[in-house]
Design an enzyme around this catalytic site. Structure first.
Site, PDB file in Angstrom:
ATOM      1  N   THR A  55      36.401  31.869  41.736  1.00 25.47           N
ATOM      2  CA  THR A  55      37.504  31.630  42.688  1.00 25.47           C
ATOM      3  C   THR A  55      37.200  30.431  43.592  1.00 25.47           C
ATOM      4  O   THR A  55      38.109  29.739  44.044  1.00 25.47           O
ATOM      5  CB  THR A  55      37.798  32.870  43.549  1.00 25.47           C
ATOM      6  OG1 THR A  55      36.665  33.181  44.377  1.00 25.47           O
ATOM      7  CG2 THR A  55      38.158  34.073  42.696  1.00 25.47           C
TER       8      THR A  55
ATOM      9  N   VAL B 105      42.086  31.039  46.364  1.00 25.21           N
ATOM     10  CA  VAL B 105      43.179  32.025  46.408  1.00 25.21           C
ATOM     11  C   VAL B 105      42.720  33.200  45.549  1.00 25.21           C
ATOM     12  O   VAL B 105      43.319  33.550  44.528  1.00 25.21           O
ATOM     13  CB  VAL B 105      44.498  31.410  45.879  1.00 25.21           C
ATOM     14  CG1 VAL B 105      45.692  32.305  46.243  1.00 25.21           C
ATOM     15  CG2 VAL B 105      44.719  30.005  46.405  1.00 25.21           C
ATOM     16  N   HIS B 106      41.630  33.827  46.019  1.00 27.22           N
ATOM     17  CA  HIS B 106      40.851  34.781  45.215  1.00 27.22           C
ATOM     18  C   HIS B 106      41.719  35.687  44.327  1.00 27.22           C
ATOM     19  O   HIS B 106      41.625  35.652  43.108  1.00 27.22           O
ATOM     20  CB  HIS B 106      40.011  35.674  46.134  1.00 27.22           C
ATOM     21  CG  HIS B 106      39.141  34.930  47.082  1.00 27.22           C
ATOM     22  ND1 HIS B 106      37.977  34.287  46.713  1.00 27.22           N
ATOM     23  CD2 HIS B 106      39.265  34.721  48.403  1.00 27.22           C
ATOM     24  CE1 HIS B 106      37.413  33.730  47.765  1.00 27.22           C
ATOM     25  NE2 HIS B 106      38.173  33.973  48.807  1.00 27.22           N
ATOM     26  N   ASP B 107      42.550  36.521  44.948  1.00 27.06           N
ATOM     27  CA  ASP B 107      43.205  37.606  44.211  1.00 27.06           C
ATOM     28  C   ASP B 107      44.209  37.100  43.189  1.00 27.06           C
ATOM     29  O   ASP B 107      44.397  37.710  42.134  1.00 27.06           O
ATOM     30  CB  ASP B 107      43.898  38.562  45.189  1.00 27.06           C
ATOM     31  CG  ASP B 107      42.889  39.278  46.070  1.00 27.06           C
ATOM     32  OD1 ASP B 107      43.249  39.620  47.205  1.00 27.06           O
ATOM     33  OD2 ASP B 107      41.748  39.482  45.623  1.00 27.06           O
TER      34      ASP B 107
END
Ligand code: RIB
Ligand code: CA
Length: 325
Positions: free
Chosen positions: A207, A253-255
């Site tokens: 990420t 924008v990890h998720d």
């Protein structure tokens, strides 16, 4: 008949998906991306958990994302208000007091579904066709861990679990070695790991290679619809802390990377490895020990995603947000 087989073929290609989440700025972007992709994702439900902020706020924010996406067909169940054992921690310093930076929040019209998320997971996975449901975990893994403790046989209904969490090459974001979702409930992650479900981790290692930039944020804000405006405003605010902390030109924008992996796995690459979680009190609490080179000669138990196509991610995100109101 052709139509039916055509439909059947399309239905067979869809991913039967439950999203477990602690919205959270990047969770909301992930939810919008997922809800904008009905051709690929049959979102059975969204389940919420305490994490970035308290459960009442993560649940409100999930309802907000649903309202913004116009997907009131998707039920939202609230789950665990705290981790299995450890003292609760939150990330309001990153996501804001309301858990959603950069945009005003309000009480969405549509409420939560009746019943607790953990019972929903148990009932749904017990009754599901064998290995038919994919679970995307975007926050602490408390809900799934509680469901597995209550009914270990629910693994029969799970096709695979995709986890945003962990860190190896990148180092941690809440301690020098631990990533927030694992640090927030490492015992839950150990329960999930020990269940034997097919697991893919999308850690900070990847990420942190998929970062915003001025151009990429312009790409989104330039969509000239509410979704583009909202995501542009949310990300502009959300990435500031990571950019400052890491001295980076943009933020992760990890998720949303989990949803992008489900939609276009060819954007990502990784390796089947052995992984464990440290839940001992001390400086390595919450660390994921990713045996990338097989040093321990232990059997692989996760697919560890280590690389991703950043521009491909933002092109996908932009194209899907364009479909929303
Ligand atoms: O470390 C990043 C993860 O922690 C993301 O899921 C973010 O939403 C926070 O929950
Ligand atoms: Ca999250």
């Amino acid at each position: 008949m052709a139509l039916l087989s055509g439909n059947a073929a399309t239905a067979a290609d869809k991913i039967d998906l439950i999203i477990d989440t602690d919205p959270g700025a990047d969770d909301v972007v992930a939810l919008l991306l997922a809800m904008a992709s009905p051709d690929e994702l049959n979102i059975r439900a969204i389940t919420t958990v305490a994490g970035n902020v308290r459960l009442d706020k993560t649940s409100r924010n999930a309802r907000l994302a649903r309202e913004w996406a116009g997907r009131t067909d998707i039920p939202i169940y609230a789950g665990a208000p705290r981790p299995l054992l450890r003292t609760p921690i939150y990330a309001a310093n990153i996501h804001g007091a309301e858990g959603l930076p950069g945009v005003p929040v309000h009480e969405p019209t549509l409420g939560l579904a009746e019943g607790n998320a953990v019972n929903y997971l148990v009932d749904t996975l017990r009754k599901a066709k064998p290995h038919s449901i994919t679970l995307a975990m975007l926050g602490p893994q408390t809900n799934l861990a509680l469901a597995l403790i209550q009914a270990p046989e629910i693994t029969q209904g799970l096709k695979e679990v995709i986890v945003m969490g962990g860190a190896h090459f990148n180092g941690g974001n809440i301690t020098p070695v631990a990533e927030f979702n694992l640090f927030a409930d490492p015992e839950a992650a150990e329960v999930v790991l020990g269940s034997g479900v097919k697991l893919t981790y999308v850690p900070l290692d990847v990420t942190h290679k998929i970062l915003t930039s001025e151009a990429r944020l312009q790409q989104i804000a330039g969509l000239d619809n509410r979704a583009g405006q909202l995501v542009g405003d949310i990300l502009n605010e959300y990435v500031k802390a990571d950019m400052l902390h890491y001295g980076l030109p943009g933020g992760p924008v990890h998720d949303a990377s989990v949803i992008a992996y489900l939609l276009q796995p060819e954007l990502f690459s990784g390796r089947e490895i052995h992984m464990s979680v440290d839940s001992r009190e001390g400086p390595t609490f919450g660390q994921t020990i990713a045996d990338w080179y097989g040093t321990l000669k232990q059997p692989a138990n996760v697919l560890w995603i280590e690389n991703g196509d950043a521009q491909g991610f933002f092109d996908l995100l932009t194209e899907r947000l364009k479909r929303l109101p």
